[in-house]
Design a protein around this motif. Structure first.
Motif, PDB file in Angstrom:
ATOM      1  N   GLN A 254       0.802  -1.215   0.000  1.00  0.00           N
ATOM      2  CA  GLN A 254       0.000   0.000   0.000  1.00  0.00           C
ATOM      3  C   GLN A 254       0.841   1.274   0.000  1.00  0.00           C
ATOM      4  O   GLN A 254       0.366   2.319  -0.452  1.00  0.00           O
ATOM      5  N   ARG A 255       2.071   1.191   0.485  1.00  0.00           N
ATOM      6  CA  ARG A 255       2.913   2.390   0.568  1.00  0.00           C
ATOM      7  C   ARG A 255       3.769   2.621  -0.672  1.00  0.00           C
ATOM      8  O   ARG A 255       4.337   3.699  -0.838  1.00  0.00           O
ATOM      9  N   LEU A 256       3.856   1.614  -1.543  1.00  0.00           N
ATOM     10  CA  LEU A 256       4.639   1.759  -2.768  1.00  0.00           C
ATOM     11  C   LEU A 256       3.728   1.885  -3.978  1.00  0.00           C
ATOM     12  O   LEU A 256       2.612   1.365  -4.000  1.00  0.00           O
ATOM     13  N   ASP A 257       4.222   2.567  -5.019  1.00  0.00           N
ATOM     14  CA  ASP A 257       3.496   2.642  -6.281  1.00  0.00           C
ATOM     15  C   ASP A 257       3.758   1.409  -7.147  1.00  0.00           C
ATOM     16  O   ASP A 257       2.880   0.981  -7.898  1.00  0.00           O
ATOM     17  N   ILE A 258       4.967   0.841  -7.071  1.00  0.00           N
ATOM     18  CA  ILE A 258       5.266  -0.368  -7.828  1.00  0.00           C
ATOM     19  C   ILE A 258       4.352  -1.503  -7.355  1.00  0.00           C
ATOM     20  O   ILE A 258       3.980  -1.565  -6.174  1.00  0.00           O
ATOM     21  N   THR A 259       3.951  -2.369  -8.265  1.00  0.00           N
ATOM     22  CA  THR A 259       3.129  -3.526  -7.888  1.00  0.00           C
ATOM     23  C   THR A 259       3.942  -4.461  -7.001  1.00  0.00           C
ATOM     24  O   THR A 259       5.027  -4.910  -7.381  1.00  0.00           O
ATOM     25  N   VAL A 260       3.428  -4.736  -5.814  1.00  0.00           N
ATOM     26  CA  VAL A 260       4.040  -5.702  -4.904  1.00  0.00           C
ATOM     27  C   VAL A 260       3.282  -7.020  -5.049  1.00  0.00           C
ATOM     28  O   VAL A 260       2.052  -7.047  -5.008  1.00  0.00           O
ATOM     29  N   SER A 261       4.038  -8.106  -5.230  1.00  0.00           N
ATOM     30  CA  SER A 261       3.411  -9.414  -5.399  1.00  0.00           C
ATOM     31  C   SER A 261       3.805 -10.335  -4.253  1.00  0.00           C
ATOM     32  O   SER A 261       4.831 -10.148  -3.603  1.00  0.00           O
ATOM     33  N   ALA A 262       2.977 -11.351  -4.040  1.00  0.00           N
ATOM     34  CA  ALA A 262       3.231 -12.331  -2.976  1.00  0.00           C
ATOM     35  C   ALA A 262       2.384 -13.564  -3.238  1.00  0.00           C
ATOM     36  O   ALA A 262       1.640 -13.620  -4.207  1.00  0.00           O
ATOM     37  N   SER A 263       2.523 -14.545  -2.350  1.00  0.00           N
ATOM     38  CA  SER A 263       1.666 -15.738  -2.278  1.00  0.00           C
ATOM     39  C   SER A 263       2.213 -16.969  -2.975  1.00  0.00           C
ATOM     40  O   SER A 263       1.492 -17.956  -3.120  1.00  0.00           O
ATOM     41  N   GLU A 264       3.477 -16.988  -3.390  1.00  0.00           N
ATOM     42  CA  GLU A 264       4.014 -18.265  -3.858  1.00  0.00           C
ATOM     43  C   GLU A 264       4.092 -19.259  -2.707  1.00  0.00           C
ATOM     44  O   GLU A 264       4.171 -20.469  -2.926  1.00  0.00           O
ATOM     45  N   GLN A 265       4.076 -18.750  -1.470  1.00  0.00           N
ATOM     46  CA  GLN A 265       4.090 -19.603  -0.291  1.00  0.00           C
ATOM     47  C   GLN A 265       2.741 -19.584   0.428  1.00  0.00           C
ATOM     48  O   GLN A 265       2.657 -19.769   1.629  1.00  0.00           O
ATOM     49  N   THR A 266       1.695 -19.357  -0.353  1.00  0.00           N
ATOM     50  CA  THR A 266       0.327 -19.425   0.137  1.00  0.00           C
ATOM     51  C   THR A 266      -0.269 -20.751  -0.338  1.00  0.00           C
ATOM     52  O   THR A 266      -0.099 -21.125  -1.492  1.00  0.00           O
ATOM     53  N   TYR A 267      -0.975 -21.442   0.551  1.00  0.00           N
ATOM     54  CA  TYR A 267      -1.363 -22.817   0.250  1.00  0.00           C
ATOM     55  C   TYR A 267      -2.866 -23.066   0.255  1.00  0.00           C
ATOM     56  O   TYR A 267      -3.298 -24.146  -0.124  1.00  0.00           O
ATOM     57  N   THR A 268      -3.663 -22.099   0.687  1.00  0.00           N
ATOM     58  CA  THR A 268      -5.111 -22.274   0.693  1.00  0.00           C
ATOM     59  C   THR A 268      -5.781 -21.032   0.114  1.00  0.00           C
ATOM     60  O   THR A 268      -5.210 -19.934   0.122  1.00  0.00           O
ATOM     61  N   THR A 269      -7.005 -21.215  -0.372  1.00  0.00           N
ATOM     62  CA  THR A 269      -7.725 -20.073  -0.926  1.00  0.00           C
ATOM     63  C   THR A 269      -8.028 -19.042   0.150  1.00  0.00           C
ATOM     64  O   THR A 269      -8.035 -17.834  -0.119  1.00  0.00           O
ATOM     65  N   GLN A 270      -8.272 -19.490   1.370  1.00  0.00           N
ATOM     66  CA  GLN A 270      -8.552 -18.552   2.453  1.00  0.00           C
ATOM     67  C   GLN A 270      -7.340 -17.666   2.740  1.00  0.00           C
ATOM     68  O   GLN A 270      -7.470 -16.454   2.950  1.00  0.00           O
ATOM     69  N   ALA A 278      -5.199  -7.683   2.658  1.00  0.00           N
ATOM     70  CA  ALA A 278      -4.142  -6.871   3.273  1.00  0.00           C
ATOM     71  C   ALA A 278      -3.666  -5.766   2.346  1.00  0.00           C
ATOM     72  O   ALA A 278      -3.037  -4.807   2.804  1.00  0.00           O
ATOM     73  N   GLY A 279      -3.953  -5.894   1.041  1.00  0.00           N
ATOM     74  CA  GLY A 279      -3.584  -4.840   0.103  1.00  0.00           C
ATOM     75  C   GLY A 279      -2.723  -5.276  -1.061  1.00  0.00           C
ATOM     76  O   GLY A 279      -2.355  -4.451  -1.901  1.00  0.00           O
ATOM     77  N   VAL A 280      -2.375  -6.557  -1.145  1.00  0.00           N
ATOM     78  CA  VAL A 280      -1.552  -7.051  -2.253  1.00  0.00           C
ATOM     79  C   VAL A 280      -2.433  -7.192  -3.492  1.00  0.00           C
ATOM     80  O   VAL A 280      -3.518  -7.769  -3.424  1.00  0.00           O
ATOM     81  N   ARG A 281      -1.944  -6.670  -4.611  1.00  0.00           N
ATOM     82  CA  ARG A 281      -2.765  -6.640  -5.821  1.00  0.00           C
ATOM     83  C   ARG A 281      -2.227  -7.511  -6.959  1.00  0.00           C
ATOM     84  O   ARG A 281      -2.737  -7.455  -8.078  1.00  0.00           O
ATOM     85  N   MET A 282      -1.207  -8.312  -6.675  1.00  0.00           N
ATOM     86  CA  MET A 282      -0.734  -9.317  -7.632  1.00  0.00           C
ATOM     87  C   MET A 282      -0.311 -10.530  -6.824  1.00  0.00           C
ATOM     88  O   MET A 282       0.537 -10.418  -5.938  1.00  0.00           O
ATOM     89  N   VAL A 283      -0.947 -11.668  -7.087  1.00  0.00           N
ATOM     90  CA  VAL A 283      -0.676 -12.854  -6.278  1.00  0.00           C
ATOM     91  C   VAL A 283      -0.107 -13.965  -7.157  1.00  0.00           C
ATOM     92  O   VAL A 283      -0.413 -14.068  -8.340  1.00  0.00           O
ATOM     93  N   GLN A 284       0.708 -14.837  -6.522  1.00  0.00           N
ATOM     94  CA  GLN A 284       1.490 -15.808  -7.278  1.00  0.00           C
ATOM     95  C   GLN A 284       1.453 -17.216  -6.665  1.00  0.00           C
ATOM     96  O   GLN A 284       2.494 -17.813  -6.399  1.00  0.00           O
ATOM     97  N   PRO A 285       0.268 -17.761  -6.440  1.00  0.00           N
ATOM     98  CA  PRO A 285       0.205 -19.135  -5.939  1.00  0.00           C
ATOM     99  C   PRO A 285       0.821 -20.098  -6.950  1.00  0.00           C
ATOM    100  O   PRO A 285       0.885 -19.805  -8.145  1.00  0.00           O
TER     101      PRO A 285
END
Length: 384
Positions: A254-270, A278-285
């Protein structure tokens, strides 16, 4: 036209009833002598009573042995099951083993099983998986070169490695990964920034670049690096802080203009929804970590509903990679290229038609199921 009783009975019998599961094997493959665990492949092979074989792959962490233990435990319970019921099977097994996590070992095992069942379903129907998922928007997908190991390289070494991949592969974009020590937070921010600047200078102002921190910064460190990446025109900043600190990841996003990605270490849809909220706008399961094709299609629906980019993580060179391409082909809003990690042909011996990049793209196999023509003997010869 007279009613043919035999024909009606045959029509009433579900096609999948002819393809009941006969066996499930879960094993590790060492492709080369003395392969470390991380270079081995965790495979689930499902055979049906009709003679069809489906292949799936689990998360490669430590060779996937933890997921293989789970898969071996549920193998006997699947004998006689209908492989077309892959979503029901997935949910039953997830909740049977829920107290193990459910993240990590359980979802990796379920991912491998799910991919194998989709492979069988496609073979039974004579269709590629992307057709079963609703059809492909495109069957030729550009990739980005995902270049790892840069934490321990000098600036000149990073430039040399990036230039080599860039010229050899003609990728649509490049991502530089750090793969550093997650216990050494903010270890060398000036050095990291110098490497980011050098790569930008190499490829020019307009070539798409991404930066994967592999969870090595504090919130403050991530914001400091992120501001420089914005200045340099990088298009995304991957996992800047620890993946399990969802609030921190959201704060950086939320504090950066660049797209922040996460979730390669996310394991469930929940957990994916938690990251988005939380504010992440690009996810990478990752398809081999969270539920396979069924799980990744659920992620696609979540992302579509939330207006979030889905750019799956995927580093495996064979089964997982092709399964991922089938899903990507079905996404209307496919905003980024597919990931192509550090190239390695170690699995190619297992296929008559291994996935090979050509001029910056991968063609999705159009054969039934995954479309990979597997050499069973080559896989069995390398079982460990």
């Amino acid at each position: 036209m007279p009613n043919d009783g035999a024909g009606a009975a045959a029509h009433a019998r579900p096609l999948s009833a002819d393809h009941r599961i006969a066996s499930l094997e879960a094993f590790q493959v060492s492709w080369r002598p003395n392969d470390p665990p991380g270079r081995r492949t965790a495979i689930v092979r499902v055979r049906t009573e009709s003679g069809l074989t489906g292949y799936g792959e689990a998360s490669p962490m430590m060779g996937g042995e933890h997921s293989l233990l789970v898969a071996r435990d549920f193998a006997d319970s699947l004998v006689g099951a209908d492989p077309f019921d892959q979503a029901v099977i997935h949910d039953k097994l997830l909740h049977r083993y829920i107290k193990l996590g459910p993240e990590g070992s359980v979802t990796g095992a379920l991912a491998a099983l799910d991919i194998a069942l989709w492979d069988i379903k496609g073979k039974a129907l004579g269709l590629p998986i992307y057709k079963l998922l609703g059809g492909a928007w495109r069957t030729k997908l550009p990739f980005y070169a995902s270049i790892g190991g840069n934490a321990n390289r000098s600036v000149d070494e990073v430039v040399r490695v990036v230039e080599q991949r860039w010229k050899a592969e003609n990728p649509a974009a490049i991502k530089i990964r750090w793969d550093g020590d997650r216990t050494r937070q903010d270890h060398d921010i000036p050095g990291d920034i110098a490497k980011a600047r050098a790569v930008r200078a190499l490829v020019g102002d307009d070539f798409p670049l991404a930066f994967d921190a592999n969870n090595q910064y504090s919130v403050g460190g991530a914001i400091r690096v992120g501001r420089v990446l914005e200045e340099l025109g990088y298009i995304w900043f991957e996992e800047p802080v620890q993946h399990y600190d969802v609030r921190a990841m959201g704060e950086v996003a939320q504090r950066l203009d660049i797209t922040v990605s996460a979730s390669e270490q996310t394991y469930t849809t929940q957990a994916l929804v938690d990251m988005i909220e939380a504010g992440v706008r690009m996810v990478q399961p990752d398809i081999v970590k969270m539920g396979g094709i069924t799980g990744l299609m659920q992620c696609a629906a979540i992302c579509f509903a939330h207006g979030v980019e889905l750019v799956p993580h995927q580093t495996q060179p064979g089964l997982g990679h092709v399964a991922n391409l089938h899903v990507l082909a079905t996404l209307m809003h496919n905003t980024k290229p597919a990931e192509f990690a550090d190239p390695d042909d170690r699995m190619h011996v297992a296929f008559e038609n291994p996935p090979v990049p050509r001029d910056g793209s991968f063609e999705i196999p159009d054969g039934p199921g995954l479309g990979l023509r597997v050499r069973d003997g080559e896989i069995d010869r390398r079982r460990s």
